[in-house]
Design an enzyme around this catalytic site. Sequence first.
Site, mmCIF file in Angstrom:
data_model
loop_
_atom_site.group_PDB
_atom_site.id
_atom_site.type_symbol
_atom_site.label_atom_id
_atom_site.label_comp_id
_atom_site.label_asym_id
_atom_site.label_seq_id
_atom_site.Cartn_x
_atom_site.Cartn_y
_atom_site.Cartn_z
ATOM 1 N N GLU A 1 26.293 29.643 21.895
ATOM 2 C CA GLU A 1 25.113 30.512 21.824
ATOM 3 C C GLU A 1 24.791 31.156 23.159
ATOM 4 O O GLU A 1 25.115 30.609 24.207
ATOM 5 C CB GLU A 1 23.881 29.669 21.454
ATOM 6 C CG GLU A 1 24.053 28.851 20.215
ATOM 7 C CD GLU A 1 22.824 27.990 19.922
ATOM 8 O OE1 GLU A 1 22.931 27.132 19.056
ATOM 9 O OE2 GLU A 1 21.782 28.180 20.572
ATOM 10 N N CYS B 1 18.066 24.866 23.188
ATOM 11 C CA CYS B 1 19.489 24.532 23.182
ATOM 12 C C CYS B 1 20.041 24.064 21.847
ATOM 13 O O CYS B 1 19.574 23.097 21.281
ATOM 14 C CB CYS B 1 19.722 23.386 24.136
ATOM 15 S SG CYS B 1 19.884 23.933 25.767
HETATM 16 N N1 SAH Z 1 23.011 20.757 30.911
HETATM 17 C C1 SAH Z 1 22.193 21.612 31.703
HETATM 18 C C2 SAH Z 1 21.895 22.970 31.076
HETATM 19 C C3 SAH Z 1 21.622 23.048 29.609
HETATM 20 S S1 SAH Z 1 20.049 22.616 28.968
HETATM 21 C C4 SAH Z 1 20.907 20.921 32.080
HETATM 22 O O1 SAH Z 1 20.665 19.829 31.601
HETATM 23 O O2 SAH Z 1 20.161 21.456 32.902
HETATM 24 C C5 SAH Z 1 18.900 23.769 29.612
HETATM 25 C C6 SAH Z 1 17.490 23.194 29.719
HETATM 26 O O3 SAH Z 1 16.828 23.120 28.439
HETATM 27 C C7 SAH Z 1 17.472 21.777 30.280
HETATM 28 O O4 SAH Z 1 16.443 21.640 31.211
HETATM 29 C C8 SAH Z 1 17.190 20.966 29.026
HETATM 30 O O5 SAH Z 1 16.703 19.715 29.355
HETATM 31 C C9 SAH Z 1 16.218 21.854 28.308
HETATM 32 N N2 SAH Z 1 16.005 21.561 26.889
HETATM 33 C C10 SAH Z 1 16.834 20.960 26.011
HETATM 34 N N3 SAH Z 1 16.259 20.876 24.796
HETATM 35 C C11 SAH Z 1 15.036 21.437 24.893
HETATM 36 C C12 SAH Z 1 13.961 21.644 23.985
HETATM 37 N N4 SAH Z 1 14.055 21.272 22.714
HETATM 38 N N5 SAH Z 1 12.839 22.247 24.454
HETATM 39 C C13 SAH Z 1 12.758 22.650 25.733
HETATM 40 N N6 SAH Z 1 13.737 22.498 26.636
HETATM 41 C C14 SAH Z 1 14.860 21.886 26.229
#
Ligand code: SAH
Length: 343
Positions: free
Chosen positions: A89, A330
């Site tokens: 995505e 995500c």
């Molecule tokens: N692996 C990397 C990048 C991908 S996730 C990382 O962990 O930074 C990108 C961001 O979205 C991360 O901060 C993650 O914790 C956050 N995230 C994941 N699921 C989410 C959700 N349901 N609501 C808000 N942020 C979320």
Amino acid sequence: MKNIYGLTYVQLESYLLELGEKKSKAPFIYQGLYKQQIDSLLDIPAIRQSLLKQLEEDFSMTLPRLVEQTEGDDTTKFLFSLEDGSLIEAVLMRQKYGNSLCISSQVGCNMACAFCQSGRFKKVRNLLPEELTGQIIYIQKQLHLTISNIVLMGIGEPFDNYDNVMQFLEIISHPHGLALGPRHVTVSTCGLVPQIEQYASHPAHGLLAISLHAPDDETRSRLMPVNRRYPVAQLMDAARSCILKAGKKIMLEYVMLQEINDHPWQAQLLADLIGCDAFHVNLIPYNETQNLGFTQSSRERILEFYDVLKKNHITVTMRREFGSSVNAACGQLRADYEKQQKQ
Ligand code: SAH
């Protein structure tokens, strides 16, 4: 056949030299690919046809294939299928200061953060440099727009795909190509300490964001298994050395989860952890995904948390809930799509 969107400028120069051509042709080819965004290698201006034919024989220009596009207010979400059928995505965010694109770095993710939909699909493979570049080129071409900021915050852990991500950053930063400068690119990591240290020694490549989400090891280990390998103190030390070496601020992302990480004592602990260093905290409302058992913190709780940080002179912002109307958290679009396919 190699994909031309995975080639760094230096690799393109070596290719030309091997053919007995001059390096001085490289700018025209890179500009054709990234500035004029030609559809066929035969269309590159100012290069003779026989060399273009050779290029066409040696390289493909395959881009990710669009499977689904979902429009929100100021976000557009793209679900792409790659050559092997893998789904990834990207989310386009139209902001006052330009278009930002959030891209995926892996097919699936092995980090298994408890609150994240992406963690439910185990990593299948790393994305190749051309699949990272391809997300940008596809969207720029299709929508006739220019993307001015890139964030690696889609599916996957970019530092678990370190070499390909670094090659990608080299490609998109080249002045004859997309020319995205280091202040326009942010890599977000869940906290892989060795790679944070390595990244710090390449300050030209971009900014860094760390998904912190809790200031205490007990909560963080519960939310993010990576914390058992690299606990908070070690992570913050690596982040500090990165600030010192690169001279840039680091963003700490903090997703607000009701009654889990939104207590005022945790705000105080976070402020103590940061001290007077160059961190910027971004409080993010949790985008509630199906059945993961977490709830978004109430507005009052977020404001209270924000106030504690402010009183301690921490730079803090609250992210508006971006993209929830298009399921932009995500892995959500992919999850929905796969559910539909099964029905
Ligand atoms: N692996 C990397 C990048 C991908 S996730 C990382 O962990 O930074 C990108 C961001 O979205 C991360 O901060 C993650 O914790 C956050 N995230 C994941 N699921 C989410 C959700 N349901 N609501 C808000 N942020 C979320």
